[in-house]
Design a protein around this motif. Structure first.
Motif, short mmCIF file in Angstrom:
data_model
loop_
_atom_site.label_atom_id
_atom_site.label_comp_id
_atom_site.label_asym_id
_atom_site.label_seq_id
_atom_site.Cartn_x
_atom_site.Cartn_y
_atom_site.Cartn_z
N LEU A 1 0.11 5.01 10.16
CA LEU A 1 -0.28 4.64 11.53
C LEU A 1 -0.49 3.14 11.67
O LEU A 1 -0.27 2.58 12.75
CB LEU A 1 -1.55 5.40 11.92
CG LEU A 1 -1.40 6.92 11.98
CD1 LEU A 1 -2.70 7.57 12.41
CD2 LEU A 1 -0.27 7.33 12.92
N ARG A 2 -0.89 2.49 10.59
CA ARG A 2 -0.99 1.02 10.61
C ARG A 2 0.39 0.39 10.79
O ARG A 2 0.55 -0.57 11.55
CB ARG A 2 -1.66 0.55 9.32
CG ARG A 2 -1.64 -0.97 9.10
CD ARG A 2 -2.12 -1.29 7.70
NE ARG A 2 -1.78 -2.64 7.30
CZ ARG A 2 -2.60 -3.68 7.40
NH1 ARG A 2 -3.81 -3.52 7.90
NH2 ARG A 2 -2.23 -4.88 6.99
N ILE A 3 1.37 0.92 10.09
CA ILE A 3 2.74 0.41 10.24
C ILE A 3 3.22 0.59 11.68
O ILE A 3 3.84 -0.30 12.27
CB ILE A 3 3.68 1.13 9.25
CG1 ILE A 3 3.32 0.76 7.81
CG2 ILE A 3 5.13 0.79 9.53
CD1 ILE A 3 4.04 1.59 6.77
N ALA A 4 2.92 1.76 12.26
CA ALA A 4 3.34 2.01 13.64
C ALA A 4 2.64 1.07 14.61
O ALA A 4 3.25 0.56 15.55
CB ALA A 4 3.06 3.46 14.01
N ALA A 5 1.37 0.80 14.38
CA ALA A 5 0.60 -0.04 15.31
C ALA A 5 1.00 -1.51 15.20
O ALA A 5 0.93 -2.24 16.20
CB ALA A 5 -0.89 0.11 15.03
N ARG A 6 1.42 -1.96 14.04
CA ARG A 6 1.72 -3.38 13.84
C ARG A 6 3.16 -3.74 14.18
O ARG A 6 3.53 -4.91 14.13
CB ARG A 6 1.42 -3.78 12.39
CG ARG A 6 -0.07 -3.79 12.07
CD ARG A 6 -0.31 -3.91 10.58
NE ARG A 6 0.15 -5.17 10.05
CZ ARG A 6 -0.60 -6.27 9.93
NH1 ARG A 6 -1.85 -6.24 10.33
NH2 ARG A 6 -0.12 -7.38 9.42
N ASN A 7 3.99 -2.76 14.50
CA ASN A 7 5.38 -3.04 14.87
C ASN A 7 5.49 -3.23 16.37
O ASN A 7 4.72 -2.65 17.15
CB ASN A 7 6.29 -1.90 14.43
CG ASN A 7 6.95 -2.17 13.09
OD1 ASN A 7 7.87 -2.97 12.98
ND2 ASN A 7 6.45 -1.52 12.04
N PHE B 1 -3.20 11.25 0.33
CA PHE B 1 -2.58 11.66 1.60
C PHE B 1 -3.34 11.07 2.78
O PHE B 1 -2.73 10.72 3.81
CB PHE B 1 -2.53 13.19 1.70
CG PHE B 1 -1.40 13.80 0.92
CD1 PHE B 1 -0.09 13.66 1.35
CD2 PHE B 1 -1.64 14.52 -0.24
CE1 PHE B 1 0.96 14.22 0.64
CE2 PHE B 1 -0.61 15.08 -0.95
CZ PHE B 1 0.70 14.93 -0.52
N ALA B 2 -4.67 10.96 2.68
CA ALA B 2 -5.43 10.29 3.73
C ALA B 2 -5.05 8.81 3.83
O ALA B 2 -4.92 8.26 4.94
CB ALA B 2 -6.93 10.44 3.47
N MET B 3 -4.85 8.17 2.69
CA MET B 3 -4.40 6.77 2.69
C MET B 3 -3.01 6.65 3.31
O MET B 3 -2.73 5.68 4.04
CB MET B 3 -4.40 6.23 1.27
CG MET B 3 -3.96 4.77 1.16
SD MET B 3 -5.07 3.65 2.04
CE MET B 3 -6.53 3.78 1.01
N LEU B 4 -2.14 7.63 3.04
CA LEU B 4 -0.82 7.62 3.66
C LEU B 4 -0.93 7.70 5.18
O LEU B 4 -0.19 7.00 5.89
CB LEU B 4 0.01 8.79 3.12
CG LEU B 4 1.36 9.03 3.81
CD1 LEU B 4 2.28 7.84 3.63
CD2 LEU B 4 2.02 10.30 3.27
N LEU C 1 0.83 -1.20 0.00
CA LEU C 1 0.00 0.00 0.00
C LEU C 1 0.86 1.26 0.00
O LEU C 1 0.57 2.23 -0.71
CB LEU C 1 -0.91 0.00 1.22
CG LEU C 1 -2.19 -0.84 1.13
CD1 LEU C 1 -2.90 -0.89 2.47
CD2 LEU C 1 -3.12 -0.28 0.06
N LEU C 2 1.91 1.25 0.79
CA LEU C 2 2.79 2.42 0.83
C LEU C 2 3.48 2.65 -0.50
O LEU C 2 3.62 3.79 -0.96
CB LEU C 2 3.82 2.24 1.95
CG LEU C 2 4.69 3.47 2.24
CD1 LEU C 2 3.85 4.58 2.85
CD2 LEU C 2 5.85 3.13 3.15
#
Length: 484
Positions: free
Chosen positions: A321-327, A313-316, A41-42
């Motif tokens: 934040l998904r990347i931050a939450a899943r790490n 930008f909303a998808m970013l 996605l990124l």
């Protein structure tokens, strides 16, 4: 009869539509649960924003190319995007533990360059600013490097001191004093827009580390007061603030660009006038390829094109934040959150003053506006975010067991290392030496004092206490008998 026939048909259509939506929802959920979904996605958001930005910059520069009869405005964006792709690959390729170890050095380099740009070696627009190092047709703005450096170093400091962050002095020091030094160096250039962008990084670090809300109230109040004072004390900032408070007050001066931007957005309509057909770039909006490129997007691509850009930008924001939450690595969580907040927040400020909701600050639209250092550093930040996505626990397990995948194999990316939390040290209670040993220096056996003997005697069990009492009473009687 006809109504009774239509009711089953409508119910069947509703069931079919509900089944289709349920199937789409299940398929999307299954795809998002894949290990490398955040990474892909990124990459999609990055690629679309980069392509849209390059196309719109070339469209905005077409007028300059026609006037100069050269292709310099075409070659420079291509060169900058090429350098940015190199920065993206480095951010994706370098191990994150190296970035964390190198973050203090990177911050020192950025701070030194911010100080050096204030000397005669630096240059700026109209001789009133010192924000760039210029070499021929290329320029380097050190404040863009400072944004990434502050995010990496600030996350490193906060994670190192995470056991002490409940105390204000450990939460704020040394992060806030170092940030204030950077703010002061940037304001001496002067560059209020870049100071605001760097402030977003600082606030994001404090927010995602769990700082109390009253701290943000104090910080935001102080920052707003400082911006107002600096705007009143400067001529062109005062003009921008006056135009924002009273739109249309100076249509041929400070209010020309905000007013023409609104005209361009209105002329675009729903589908736009067509790529390359915008009229705002013909000297109505000066340097439209920089700060006001969103107005050109609205004019040439219409409301649909503007919504697509805002949606990316909303998808970013969601993906970051998904990347931050899943790490599970706390440093990666803070870095991903801070970089996402910086890019999305800067885009929100740029769009905000183009549509008239904020005063003009001169902040570029990330990956869209023309800009040398901004393009390269923002692409490098996207590479770091993609690297964080590949370090999610599920992604690490998949890459180490199933191979690098198509993108990883094409870019020759190594498999990331799994996160290993640092070992916790057991607290060791210090042993207190006996008082007698302290007095004698430990060379002879400690002799208990009378007070210590009485304390031990009182703390003895009842049977032992009775035995000692009986012994003392008998010893006293025998002593008295001997005396008699």
């Amino acid at each position: 009869m006809t109504a009774s026939v239509e009711r089953p048909a409508r119910s069947s259509r509703r069931k079919a539509k509900g089944g289709l939506l349920a199937g789409v929802r299940q398929g999307l959920t299954a795809w998002l649960s894949r290990p490398l979904a955040s990474f892909h996605l990124l990459l999609a958001v990055f690629g679309l924003l980069a392509v849209i930005g390059l196309v719109m910059v070339l469209s905005a520069s077409a007028v300059q190319d026609a006037q100069k009869t050269t292709l310099s405005s075409f070659g420079k964006p291509m060169l900058l995007d090429s350098l940015g792709l190199i920065g993206f690959y480095l951010g994706l390729r370098v191990p994150l533990r190296w970035l964390r170890q190198f973050s203090p050095t990177l911050l020192l380099i950025a701070g030194g360059l911010l100080a050096l740009v204030l000397t005669p070696l630096g240059s700026g627009a109209n001789g009133r600013e010192h924000s760039w190092f210029t070499l021929g047709s290329l320029s380097f703005q050190p404040v863009e490097l400072a944004k990434v450096a502050l995010a990496l170093w600030g996350a490193h400091v906060l994670v190192t001191k995470r056991a002490l962050l409940s105390q204000y002095r450990h939460l704020l020091v040394p992060l806030v004093p170092v940030s204030m030094v950077l703010f002061a160096l940037i304001m001496l250039q002067p560059d209020l827009g870049s100071t605001v962008s760097l402030g977003i990084v600082l606030l994001a670090l404090l927010w995602y580390v769990g700082a109390p809300a009253r701290l943000f109230a104090v910080v935001l109040t102080s920052a707003t007061a400082a911006v107002i004072v600096s705007s009143i004390g400067s001529g062109y900032r005062n003009d921008r603030l006056s135009v924002f408070l009273n739109p249309g007050s100076d249509p041929l001066g400070a209010g020309q660009q905000p007013l023409q931007a609104l005209y361009a957005l209105a002329d675009g309509g729903l589908f736009g006038r067509g790529l390359g057909q915008g009229a705002a770039k013909f000297d109505y909006l000066s340097n439209v390829q920089n700060d006001f490129i969103f107005a050109l997007i609205g004019e040439e691509l219409g409301f649909i094109g503007a919504i697509v850009v805002l949606g990316l930008f909303a998808m970013l924001a969601v993906v970051g934040l998904r990347i931050a939450a899943r790490n599970t690595d706390p440093w990666i969580r803070l870095v991903a959150s801070a970089l996402t907040a910086w890019i999305v927040g800067q885009a929100a400020i740029n769009v905000g003053y183009v549509i008239g909701l904020l005063p003009v600050t001169g902040i570029t639209l990330p990956l869209i506006s023309a800009g040398g250092t901004s393009i390269v550093i923002t692409m490098m930040a996207f590479g770091i975010l993609a690297n964080c996505a590949r370090n999610e626990p599920d992604a690490v397990a998949a890459l180490r067991s199933l191979g690098p995948g198509r993108v990883g194999g094409l870019l020759r990316l190594p498999a990331p290392e799994p996160y290993r939390p640092p070992a916790r040290r057991k607290p060791v209670r210090p042993s207190t030496p006996p008082r007698g040993a302290a007095r004698t220096g430990g060379s002879r056996a400690a002799v208990p004092s009378p007070e210590e003997r009485r304390r031990v005697h009182r703390s003895a069990p009842p049977t032992e206490y009775r035995r000692r009492s009986a012994w003392h009473s008998g010893h006293g009687r025998s002593t008295e008998g001997g005396r008699r």
